[in-house]
Design a protein around this motif. Structure first.
Motif: not given
Length: 324
Positions: A67, A132, A174, A177, A303
Motif C-alpha cells: 500500500d 492492482r 477492486t 479481489s 486496495t
C-alpha cells in the motif's frame, strides 16, 4: 510524476508510486542511487530510511508493504537519518519495519534500464508492475469487460455522490479481489469475484463470474440498497427468471440485496423485472451509498484500484454526454 516535498531542513523529490511495480528505471535516469527516503502509505502512515540503493530497497519494501503510495527521495547520508525520523514522526505516524525484511537486490543502472537497443527494452509483459494494475489489465482483457464497465459506470452515475472527488477515500473499487463479503455466508464454490465496489467499508456492488459444472459461465450482478420503511422482510422477496432479491445476509446492515443476470441487462428483448421502477431503485441505492460514505468508516483505500476507477469514471462521463 514528481512533486516537491520539503520537511524542515531537507529538500525531497516526491514520486507517486501508487501503481508502480518498480522505480528502478526512473531512478536510473535521474541518477538517484544512495540517499534518504520517506515512504507514504494509504492510511497516512510513513516510514523513514537510508539505503545505498533506494530503488532496490523500494522493490524489497513493496513485497511487505503493497500500500505504498509515494516515496520522497533526497541525497543524504545515514548520519542524517535520526534527524529526519524525528521530523517525520511529528507529521505522520511511523509504521514499524518488520524484523524480517525482504531481500534487497541490485537496481539496474541507466545503461541497462534505458538501453540504446530497442530489442533490449523492458516491455509491459516483462516489466515490474504493481499488483492492482496487473489485476486491472487482466480484468480488462475479459470478454465481458465492456459490458461490465458499462453497467458499473451507469451505477456510479446513478448512485454515487460526486464520484470523481470521492473515489478511493469514500468509495473504492477492486478488480479480481479476494475481499470477502461482510456476511455470515461463505463464497460460493466455482465463483470468481471480478469487480467489487464498496462504500464506507461495506460492499454495495459486485460482479461475480460463476462457472457451472457443464462449463457454462454466468455473470451475476449483486447490488445492495436501502430498505423502504414500509416493507417487511417478506415483501422484499423478488424472484423471476432474471432477478432475485431479499433481505441481505449481513451482520452490520439491514439492506435489500439484489442478484441480477448481468447478461439479461444487455439484451433488448429481455424484460428485467425488479418489481419496482428504476427511479425508486436508484433512490434506494443512492440512499445506502450516501449514508455509508457519510459514516467516514471507509477501510478499503489500500486496495482501491486506481486504473479501474479511472476507466469507470471515463465511461460514466461518456454516458452522460451520450444521453443528452
Amino acid at each position: 510524476m514528481t512533486t516537491a516535498s520539503t520537511p524542515d531542513g531537507f529538500t525531497f523529490e516526491r514520486f507517486d508510486v501508487t501503481d508502480a511495480g518498480s522505480i528502478s528505471t526512473i531512478f536510473a535516469a535521474e541518477e538517484h542511487r544512495s540517499g534518504l527516503y520517506v515512504l507514504h502509505f494509504a492510511n497516512n502512515e510513513a516510514s523513514v530510511g537510508y539505503s545505498d540503493s533506494v530503488a532496490a530497497q523500494f522493490s524489497a519494501d513493496l513485497h511487505i508493504w503493497p500500500d505504498i503510495e509515494a516515496i520522497d527521495f533526497a541525497p543524504g547520508t545515514v548520519e542524517d537519518l535520526s534527524t529526519l525520523t524525528a521530523i517525520v514522526s511529528k507529521l505522520a505516524p511511523l509504521r514499524p519495519r518488520p524484523s524480517t525484511s525482504a531481500t534487497v537486490a541490485d537496481a539496474p543502472g541507466a545503461k541497462s534500464a534505458l538501453p540504446k537497443e530497442r530489442a533490449k527494452r523492458a516491455t509491459l509483459q516483462d516489466a515490474a508492475v504493481g499488483q492492482r494494475r496487473r489485476q486491472f489489465w487482466e480484468l480488462s482483457d475479459h470478454i465481458a469487460y465492456p459490458a461490465i464497465r458499462s453497467i458499473v459506470a451507469d451505477y456510479i452515475n446513478s448512485s454515487i455522490p460526486d464520484p470523481a472527488n470521492t473515489a478511493k477515500y469514500l468509495w473504492q473499487v477492486t478488480a479480481l479481489s479476494d475481499q470477502t463479503e461482510l456476511s455470515d455466508q461463505p463464497e460460493t464454490p466455482g465463483t470468481r469475484r471480478l469487480v467489487t465496489l464498496t462504500c464506507g467499508g461495506f460492499e454495495t456492488l459486485r460482479v461475480d463470474e460463476i462457472m457451472h459444472d457443464d462449463d457454462a459461465i454466468e455473470l451475476d450482478l449483486r447490488i445492495n440498497t436501502n430498505v423502504p420503511r414500509d416493507r417487511t422482510d417478506e415483501q422484499l422477496e423478488v424472484s423471476n427468471e432474471t432477478v432475485s432479491a431479499g433481505r441481505g445476509p449481513y451482520r452490520e446492515e439491514r439492506v435489500w440485496s439484489w442478484s441480477i443476470d448481468l447478461g439479461a441487462l444487455l439484451e433488448e428483448d429481455v424484460d428485467v423485472d425488479l418489481g419496482i421502477d428504476d427511479d425508486t431503485f436508484d433512490d434506494l441505492a443512492y440512499g445506502l451509498n450516501a449514508r455509508l460514505m457519510r459514516s467516514g468508516r471507509s477501510t478499503a483505500a489500500a486496495t482501491h484500484n486506481n486504473d479501474l476507477a479511472a476507466d469507470l469514471l471515463a465511461e460514466a462521463y461518456r454516458q452522460l454526454f451520450e444521453t443528452e
